[in-house]
Each structure stands twice: as structure tokens, then as C-alpha cells.
Design an enzyme around this catalytic site. Structure first.
Site, PDB file in Angstrom:
ATOM      1  N   ASP A  32       0.841  -1.202   0.000  1.00 25.77           N
ATOM      2  CA  ASP A  32       0.000   0.000   0.000  1.00 25.77           C
ATOM      3  C   ASP A  32       0.879   1.257   0.000  1.00 25.77           C
ATOM      4  OD1 ASP A  32      -2.043  -1.731   0.073  1.00 25.77           O
ATOM      5  OD2 ASP A  32      -2.824  -1.135   2.055  1.00 25.77           O
ATOM      6  N   GLU A  34       3.932   1.635  -1.212  1.00 23.89           N
ATOM      7  CA  GLU A  34       4.507   1.861  -2.544  1.00 23.89           C
ATOM      8  C   GLU A  34       3.461   2.465  -3.484  1.00 23.89           C
ATOM      9  OE1 GLU A  34       7.883  -1.621  -3.114  1.00 23.89           O
ATOM     10  OE2 GLU A  34       5.791  -2.225  -2.884  1.00 23.89           O
ATOM     11  N   TYR A  35       2.271   1.942  -3.368  1.00 24.63           N
ATOM     12  CA  TYR A  35       1.175   2.440  -4.216  1.00 24.63           C
ATOM     13  C   TYR A  35       0.956   3.934  -3.935  1.00 24.63           C
ATOM     14  CZ  TYR A  35      -3.483   2.867  -6.336  1.00 24.63           C
ATOM     15  OH  TYR A  35      -4.541   3.258  -7.103  1.00 24.63           O
ATOM     16  N   GLU A 110     -24.681 -17.320 -12.412  1.00 24.30           N
ATOM     17  CA  GLU A 110     -23.896 -16.235 -11.826  1.00 24.30           C
ATOM     18  C   GLU A 110     -24.625 -15.673 -10.619  1.00 24.30           C
ATOM     19  OE1 GLU A 110     -23.319 -13.358 -14.964  1.00 24.30           O
ATOM     20  OE2 GLU A 110     -22.922 -14.948 -16.413  1.00 24.30           O
ATOM     21  N   LYS A 112     -26.449 -13.205  -8.461  1.00 26.99           N
ATOM     22  CA  LYS A 112     -27.179 -12.004  -8.856  1.00 26.99           C
ATOM     23  C   LYS A 112     -26.769 -10.900  -7.884  1.00 26.99           C
ATOM     24  CE  LYS A 112     -31.853 -10.400  -9.921  1.00 26.99           C
ATOM     25  NZ  LYS A 112     -31.647  -9.092  -9.360  1.00 26.99           N
ATOM     26  N   ASP A 114     -26.549  -7.583  -5.897  1.00 30.57           N
ATOM     27  CA  ASP A 114     -27.629  -6.708  -5.437  1.00 30.57           C
ATOM     28  C   ASP A 114     -27.146  -5.259  -5.383  1.00 30.57           C
ATOM     29  OD1 ASP A 114     -30.088  -5.981  -4.639  1.00 30.57           O
ATOM     30  OD2 ASP A 114     -29.950  -6.806  -2.616  1.00 30.57           O
ATOM     31  N   ARG A 133     -29.006   2.481 -15.750  1.00 26.56           N
ATOM     32  CA  ARG A 133     -29.954   1.801 -16.621  1.00 26.56           C
ATOM     33  C   ARG A 133     -31.142   2.693 -16.961  1.00 26.56           C
ATOM     34  NH1 ARG A 133     -33.855  -2.571 -17.348  1.00 26.56           N
ATOM     35  NH2 ARG A 133     -35.078  -2.085 -15.515  1.00 26.56           N
ATOM     36  N   TYR A 219     -20.445  -8.231 -15.934  1.00 24.61           N
ATOM     37  CA  TYR A 219     -21.045  -9.520 -16.254  1.00 24.61           C
ATOM     38  C   TYR A 219     -21.635  -9.639 -17.660  1.00 24.61           C
ATOM     39  CZ  TYR A 219     -25.086  -6.996 -14.183  1.00 24.61           C
ATOM     40  OH  TYR A 219     -26.034  -6.078 -13.855  1.00 24.61           O
ATOM     41  N   LYS A 308     -34.641 -15.469  -7.751  1.00 24.21           N
ATOM     42  CA  LYS A 308     -34.445 -14.645  -6.549  1.00 24.21           C
ATOM     43  C   LYS A 308     -34.554 -15.502  -5.300  1.00 24.21           C
ATOM     44  CE  LYS A 308     -36.030 -10.355  -6.850  1.00 24.21           C
ATOM     45  NZ  LYS A 308     -35.551  -8.990  -6.677  1.00 24.21           N
ATOM     46  N   CYS A 402     -71.712  -8.847  11.975  1.00 28.77           N
ATOM     47  CA  CYS A 402     -71.141  -9.946  11.206  1.00 28.77           C
ATOM     48  C   CYS A 402     -71.063  -9.559   9.724  1.00 28.77           C
ATOM     49  CB  CYS A 402     -71.990 -11.201  11.369  1.00 28.77           C
ATOM     50  SG  CYS A 402     -71.448 -12.538  10.288  1.00 28.77           S
ATOM     51  N   CYS A 405     -73.779 -12.155   7.915  1.00 29.34           N
ATOM     52  CA  CYS A 405     -75.231 -12.139   8.147  1.00 29.34           C
ATOM     53  C   CYS A 405     -75.689 -10.875   8.867  1.00 29.34           C
ATOM     54  CB  CYS A 405     -75.656 -13.370   8.925  1.00 29.34           C
ATOM     55  SG  CYS A 405     -75.060 -13.349  10.628  1.00 29.34           S
ATOM     56  N   CYS A 418     -69.752 -14.072  15.897  1.00 30.72           N
ATOM     57  CA  CYS A 418     -71.097 -13.899  15.376  1.00 30.72           C
ATOM     58  C   CYS A 418     -71.955 -14.931  16.105  1.00 30.72           C
ATOM     59  CB  CYS A 418     -71.127 -14.154  13.868  1.00 30.72           C
ATOM     60  SG  CYS A 418     -72.809 -14.303  13.245  1.00 30.72           S
ATOM     61  N   CYS A 423     -75.750 -18.512  10.688  1.00 29.62           N
ATOM     62  CA  CYS A 423     -74.917 -17.666   9.827  1.00 29.62           C
ATOM     63  C   CYS A 423     -74.357 -18.535   8.702  1.00 29.62           C
ATOM     64  CB  CYS A 423     -73.779 -17.061  10.634  1.00 29.62           C
ATOM     65  SG  CYS A 423     -72.670 -16.083   9.629  1.00 29.62           S
TER      66      CYS A 423
HETATM   67  S1  IVH Z   1     -27.135 -10.021 -16.935  1.00 25.92           S
HETATM   68  C1  IVH Z   1     -30.638  -8.884 -20.029  1.00 25.92           C
HETATM   69  N1  IVH Z   1     -25.856 -10.864 -14.837  1.00 25.92           N
HETATM   70  O1  IVH Z   1     -30.088  -8.404 -12.152  1.00 25.92           O
HETATM   71  C2  IVH Z   1     -30.136  -8.762 -18.660  1.00 25.92           C
HETATM   72  N2  IVH Z   1     -27.548  -9.252 -14.500  1.00 25.92           N
HETATM   73  O2  IVH Z   1     -32.560  -9.129 -14.510  1.00 25.92           O
HETATM   74  C3  IVH Z   1     -28.646  -8.731 -18.596  1.00 25.92           C
HETATM   75  N3  IVH Z   1     -27.796  -8.536 -12.185  1.00 25.92           N
HETATM   76  O3  IVH Z   1     -31.172  -5.771 -13.833  1.00 25.92           O
HETATM   77  C4  IVH Z   1     -28.178  -8.679 -17.209  1.00 25.92           C
HETATM   78  N4  IVH Z   1     -26.195  -9.782 -11.363  1.00 25.92           N
HETATM   79  O4  IVH Z   1     -28.924  -5.434 -12.832  1.00 25.92           O
HETATM   80  C5  IVH Z   1     -26.826 -10.059 -15.291  1.00 25.92           C
HETATM   81  N5  IVH Z   1     -24.577 -11.671 -13.109  1.00 25.92           N
HETATM   82  C6  IVH Z   1     -25.539 -10.878 -13.552  1.00 25.92           C
HETATM   83  C7  IVH Z   1     -26.254 -10.032 -12.687  1.00 25.92           C
HETATM   84  C8  IVH Z   1     -27.274  -9.252 -13.206  1.00 25.92           C
HETATM   85  C9  IVH Z   1     -27.111  -8.889 -11.085  1.00 25.92           C
HETATM   86  C10 IVH Z   1     -28.944  -7.610 -12.177  1.00 25.92           C
HETATM   87  C11 IVH Z   1     -29.036  -6.712 -13.358  1.00 25.92           C
HETATM   88  C12 IVH Z   1     -30.406  -6.917 -13.952  1.00 25.92           C
HETATM   89  C13 IVH Z   1     -31.013  -7.989 -13.100  1.00 25.92           C
HETATM   90  C14 IVH Z   1     -31.334  -9.224 -13.919  1.00 25.92           C
END
Ligand code: IVH
Length: 662
Positions: A32, A34-35, A110, A112, A114, A133, A219, A308, A402, A405, A418, A423
Site C-alpha cells: 500500500d 509503494e502504491y 452467476e 445475482k 444486489d 440503466r 457480467y 431470486k 357480522c 349475516c 357472530c 350464519c
Molecule cells: S445479466 C438482459 N448478470 O439483475 C439482462 N444481470 O434481470 C442482462 N444482475 O437488472 C443482465 N447480477 O442489474 C446479469 N450476473 C448478472 C447479474 C445481473 C445482477 C442484475 C441486473 C439486472 C437484473 C437481472
């Protein structure tokens, strides 16, 4: 100056390389300290020669001048998202659907992420624009903020033009840190890392964004064919090569819904150990060729879906408090809210037990409430979010009469009742009988479902079973009714229309008409109309029917309500004919002939009767001129005498056997 240019180039490439090693490869090659030294050297040079400051310089990450609004950006290709699914059944359906177009599909799995999705545009390897988006077509230009995100490469390892999509998110560590700071500064804490990320990336002052320590997980490449990529997992490898952080280690591949479900289960177990929040699994068809075949619906891609994880506690709005009456007359208030997915199913209703419970939590219509599943099964209202209460909200007042009735309610301890014994709410028994195994046999209906549907007002009379499909959407939001189980229920109802007449006769619940009598009547009359029009004399004379049952049947069909019901069922195409067991018509001695059995035989009368009926014979209770044969055992009664007087053919057991075996 020449030297400065050269040194700046050198510093930028060393710093960018070490960022790449740190963020992408998870393998730092410098300390760190050096960075920091290299970074400060670069900063000094840039201050001295501002005209030499490069677009991809890491010093841009601290943020720039504040702006007064975000410019709109139209995405080159729309930024779509996938449809959401919530359980194993839907995973299987997704796989089945894919297989209709693609044989032997393989899927990438993959985490998802958040956070919020972002689009990054690179020209000749340099980040030139970043956008949210937005509505999918138009987003906001957040370039200056995204440049502060350390895991976003400002320059790629290749000098190419490319759009990269991914998730802007806040790690759990940064989230905790940010909230600690906010607490100390008396600021309201962020509710979750997603809100924190979304709020941070939309700061007009990018210096604030820089402090929030966001991250970016790449992704998706919208036009992979431009880079000779033919699979989604190659896209991920390519993104990593370019210098992006990807989930390459966590991602998986699947060839069946079973593989997907396994991955989902394992990832859910790992969820708490991950450094960032995930809310599910994104499933994509791996081959881009297959992806093309599948294409899009009018809204979403067909080639992928977002599973989900079940949310444990969800916020929603209380729309109504609906009171239901149980079999004992007990009144139960129910919270009806905008349907939400909780712990794996869509929930739109939760019991509020009684009025004391409502008062205790001070639950009011239009409140924001949090809902969870107690013991992961029964939905319950956890609490009211008082800070979100509307100023005009009104305290809930208990109903006095009720809801069914209108009788004035009485209170016993915490509960209201009731007191009306008549009823209609208490009368779900007839409905339960109608669907039972020996009656219409509509599989899947228990007493509880009937009560639920009764209370919801979907079911009041038996003919309502056949219009239940009209309430499908409403049923689906009740707790415990998935699409598949509702479909099964509706199918079972439709199938029951084809039942043979004896089931319907029994299902009507005519007093004294049990399963056996129903069958006798169905065989004897063959169709409902004939039974309805039969007079007492005819009925009484049918074997095994007799006086009491005959009277009861006549009484039943004298009641106009019952006739109306039958007519409605007819209109609904409920079968009104006896379909019989498969009758063997080959024996002319028996087929279409009428028999009377009297006296003691070697086997029970039912045995003879069943056999005769299976050959198309009719067995009746009394001898008339229409009787063809009287089967006589030992000690026959008056029927024997009558047969003789009418000159009807009398047979004993032996002759009977001969007839049968002809
Ligand atoms: S691919 C056509 N890959 O989850 C959709 N989405 O509906 C292309 N998300 O709104 C998205 N992880 O914001 C993709 N590994 C992942 C993701 C990912 C989270 C979100 C993305 C999208 C929703 C998927």
C-alpha cells in the site's frame, strides 16, 4: 516536459497494473505504501503540468467538480433485465421452455449482484462514458462518479471500443463503514447496500461518491460477436482479461434444472460469507447461438432468467382489513396487502388474529407494514413502519356486525363472535362433501381450502366450484397457492364434470342418499332428469331404496333451489348421465333384462347384483310385469309368490350360473 510525459505514462501504467492485480487478480504485487508513493508522485506531476493530465489517470478517482444535473443518455442497445422466478418449480419450467427451442442447453450460473446495473463505454480502451440503466432505453450520465470506483478500469488492457455492463454495488464492509460514519454524524443510516450504492452513484458531487467506496462487477457484453466470443462464459473471461472484476470463481455451469437447483442451494448457503450482497442467481443460456435462437419477448430476453432467493422480511402496503367468520362464528381480521414474495411464495394476506392484536401494533389501512413468514410458513405482519405513516391515517375501528349475516357481534375475551347459529359462514360442510372422495372427488380440496375460498367469497354454493377459474389471479395471491397447485385444482374441477351420475347424486347431499343408494339410482334411471321426475312409488320400489329414502328424494327435488342448482350444473356441462362400469353386452340373456333377487343364496346378494349389472342387467327390488327373471334362494318371501302369480320366469342359483356362463 518530455520527461514528465514519459514519467506520467509510466506511473499510470504501473498504478493501473497494480490496481488490476489487486482488484481483479486478488494478488497485489506492491505494498500500500509503494502504491501511495507512486500515486502522490503522479499527483504532483499533474499539478505541475495540468495540460498533461490524462483521461485514464487514476487521480480522476477522487471526483471532480460538482455538477447541477445528470445528462440523459440513450443506450445503444436497450438495457433489459430478466424476468424473476422464485422457486424450483419455476426453474424447471424455465429449463423446459428453453428445451423447446434448444436441444441440450448449457447454462451459466452467476450470483445475482444486489446493486444497480451500469453501462460503461470504452473507446480505444479508455472509459469515456458511464450510464445508469434508467428506464432501459434512456439512462443518466454518471461518468464522473463511476470514474471514482476503483474496480472500474479507466483503461483496458486492449485498445478496443466496447460496451460493458455490470453491477455497481457497495461491499458489506464499505456499507458497515459508511453507516458507522453516518451514525456518528447523526445522519440516517442506509437501509441496505443497494440503496447505499444507488444513492452514492447519483451524487451530483462526485467527491462524495469517491468516499463511498463503491465497486463494479462486470457480467455482460451486449455485442460479444464483435470480439469473436461465442459463449457467455467466454464473455466473462474476456472481461477479466480486459481488466474487470468478474465473479469468475463463483460462477457455475449447468446442463439441467437439477444442476441449477444444486448451484442455487449451495450459493444460498454461501450467501452470508460473501463480501457483497447477492439476491439470487442469474441463469443464462451459455451459447450465443442458442441465445439468438431464443431471442426476446416483447419485454425481456427469453435466453435468461433471474432466480431470486426467498426474502425473509418484506415491506408492503396494507390495502384493507378483511373480516372472516369461522365455523364457530369467530371473527378474524385479515391484513390484505399488495402481494409480495416472502420466503419463496407470493403472499397477499396475513391473519391479524383479533382486534386486540390490531390495537397492540396499531395497524392501519395504508400503513407500510413489514411481512414475514413465521416458522417459514404462516405469513405475519411484523410491524408497522410508523415513520412512513401518512398524516391522514385513521385508527382501525372494529366492525360491530357480522360481515356475512349482519348479526351484532359479541365479544368473548380477546375475540369477537357472530352469535347467529344459522350464519351462512358456518355452512361450508356441504361444499366439503361435494368434493369428497366418494362424491365428485375433486382432488386437492381440503376443508381449509374450502373455508379459505368461502371466506374470500369465491365459493358459496357448489356450482361456484365450476367458476373458480375466474378467481385464479386472486387465489394465487393467497398464501400457499402456487401456480401449479392452483392449475391442478382447476384441472381437477374441470375433470370432475365428466364424472358418472352416481357421484353427482351422492355429492348433492340428499338426505339418506349414501354412496350405495346413489349408485343404485344412477343405474336405475341412467340420467338426472329421470331421477328428478321420478315419483315416490317408482322410487320406493327400487331395490334397496324404500320408503324413507324415496320420500327424501322427492322432497329434495320439490325444492326449487335444488332444481335451479341442477340446471346450473347442467349449463356448466357437468355430466348428468350414468356412464356405467364397462358393460359386457355379449350375453343376451342378461343384457337389458330386469332381475329380482329373493330368498337366501350361497353368496351375498351384492355379488349377484354386481355380476348381473356388469353384463348389462338391471336388478330391482320388487316384482312387476316388467321383471324378466326372479332369482330365488332358500325361504323366499312374497316376491316369489308374486312372480308365480304374474307368470314370471323363476330361476335358482344353478340356472342363474348357466345363464351367466352362456
Ligand atoms: S445479466 C438482459 N448478470 O439483475 C439482462 N444481470 O434481470 C442482462 N444482475 O437488472 C443482465 N447480477 O442489474 C446479469 N450476473 C448478472 C447479474 C445481473 C445482477 C442484475 C441486473 C439486472 C437484473 C437481472
Amino acid at each position: 516536459m518530455e520527461n514528465a510525459i514519459k514519467r506520467i505514462d509510466e506511473l499510470i501504467s504501473i498504478i493501473n497494473k497494480s490496481s488490476y492485480e489487486y482488484y481483479v487478480l486478488d494478488n497485489p504485487t506492491i505494498t500500500d505504501q509503494e502504491y501511495d508513493d507512486l500515486y502522490n508522485e503522479l499527483l504532483l506531476l499533474e499539478n505541475k503540468y495540468p495540460e498533461l493530465k490524462r483521461e485514464d489517470s487514476p487521480t480522476n478517482r477522487v471526483g471532480g467538480e460538482a455538477i447541477d444535473k445528470f445528462n440523459k443518455v440513450v443506450h445503444k442497445t436497450p438495457m433489459l433485465s430478466f424476468d424473476d422466478i422464485f422457486n424450483e418449480e419455476e426453474i424447471m419450467l424455465f429449463d423446459e421452455r428453453i428445451r423447446k427451442t434448444v436441444s441440450n442447453p448449457s447454462y451459466t450460473l452467476e450470483p445475482k449482484m444486489d446493486g444497480l446495473s451500469g453501462s460503461l463505454i470504452y473507446e480505444k480502451g479508455v472509459l469515456v462514458r458511464a450510464a445508469t440503466r434508467g428506464d432501459g432505453v434512456t439512462g443518466e450520465d454518471i461518468t464522473i462518479n463511476v470514474k471514482t470506483i476503483k474496480s472500474v478500469p479507466l483503461r483496458l488492457t486492449k485498445d478496443i471500443d466496447i460496451e460493458v455492463r455490470g453491477e455497481i454495488y457497495m461491499s458489506k464492509k464499505s456499507f458497515d463503514k459508511a453507516n458507522k460514519e453516518r451514525l456518528m454524524n447523526n445522519e440516517k443510516e442506509f437501509a441496505n447496500p443497494r440503496n447505499a450504492a444507488a444513492g452514492s452513484v447519483r451524487q451530483l458531487d462526485s467527491k462524495i461518491t469517491a468516499k463511498r467506496d463503491l465497486d463494479f462487477m462486470a457480467y455482460f457484453i451486449p455485442n460479444p460477436e464483435d470480439y469473436n466470443i461465442s459463449n457467455q462464459d467466454e464473455s466473462i473471461s474476456f472481461l477479466r482479461e480486459l481488466g474487470f472484476v468478474t465473479n469468475i470463481k463463483l460462477n457455475g455451469l449447468a446442463k439441467s434444472s437439477k444442476d441449477i437447483i444444486n448451484y442455487v442451494d449451495n450459493l444460498e448457503k454461501e450467501r452470508d460469507n460473501l463480501p457483497f450482497e447477492i439476491d439470487g442467481v442469474v441463469i443464462k443460456v451459455n451459447s450465443l447461438e442458442d441465445e439468438k435462437k431464443l431471442g426476446f419477448t416483447s419485454r425481456v430476453p427469453r435466453w435468461g432468467i433471474a432466480y431470486k432467493f426467498p426474502a425473509k422480511e418484506v415491506l408492503t402496503t396494507l390495502k384493507e382489513i378483511k373480516y372472516t367468520v369461522g365455523r364457530t362464528g369467530k371473527i378474524t381480521p385479515n391484513a390484505i396487502f399488495n402481494p409480495v414474495h416472502v420466503a419463496g411464495s407470493l403472499v397477499g394476506k396475513a391473519t391479524l388474529h383479533n382486534y386486540d392484536y390490531i390495537l397492540d401494533k396499531d395497524i392501519r389501512v395504508n400503513d407500510t407494514i413489514s411481512v414475514r413468514k413465521a416458522g417459514d410458513v404462516i405469513p405475519e405482519v411484523v410491524e408497522v413502519k410508523l415513520d412512513r405513516r401518512k398524516s391522514d391515517s385513521e385508527k382501525t375501528i372494529m366492525i360491530e356486525n357480522c360481515p356475512i349475516c349482519n348479526t351484532k357481534l359479541i365479544k368473548k375475551d380477546a375475540n369477537h363472535f357472530c352469535p347467529n347459529k344459522d350464519c351462512p359462514a358456518r355452512h361450508t360442510e356441504g361444499l366439503t362433501h361435494f368434493v369428497s372422495r366418494d362424491a365428485m372427488y375433486i382432488d386437492g380440496f381440503g376443508e381449509r381450502i374450502i373455508e379459505d375460498f368461502y371466506n374470500e367469497g369465491f365459493l358459496r354454493s357448489v356450482e361456484d366450484f365450476y367458476s373458480l377459474y375466474k378467481h385464479k389471479d386472486e387465489i394465487m395471491i393467497l398464501d400457499g397457492y402456487g401456480e401449479k397447485s392452483v392449475n391442478n385444482l382447476l384441472d381437477a374441477i374441470t375433470n370432475s364434470k365428466k364424472n358418472s351420475l352416481e357421484r353427482l347424486i351422492f355429492a348433492l347431499g340428499i338426505r339418506y342418499v349414501g354412496k350405495k343408494t346413489a349408485k343404485i339410482l344412477a343405474i336405475y334411471f341412467g340420467e338426472m332428469d329421470k331421477l328428478m321426475n321420478a315419483d315416490y312409488e317408482t322410487l320406493k320400489d327400487i331395490n334397496d331404496v324404500g320408503d324413507i329414502i324415496a320420500k327424501s328424494i322427492v322432497e329434495y327435488f320439490n325444492n326449487e333451489e335444488n332444481v335451479k342448482l341442477i340446471n346450473k350444473l347442467k349449463e356448466l356441462n357437468v355430466n348428468m348421465k350414468y356412464l356405467g362400469e364397462k358393460v359386457d353386452a355379449s350375453n343376451e340373456n342378461i343384457y337389458g333384462k330386469t332381475f329380482v333377487i329373493t330368498g337366501t343364496l350361497s353368496k351375498s346378494r351384492d355379488v349377484y347384483k354386481e355380476k348381473l349389472e356388469s353384463l348389462g342387467g338391471k336388478v330391482t327390488g320388487s316384482v312387476t310385469s316388467k321383471t324378466d327373471y326372479v332369482l330365488v334362494g332358500e325361504n323366499p318371501g312374497s316376491k316369489y309368490d308374486k312372480a308365480i302369480s304374474l307368470g314370471i320366469k323363476i330361476i335358482d342359483e344353478k340356472e342363474y350360473e348357466n345363464l351367466i356362463n352362456l
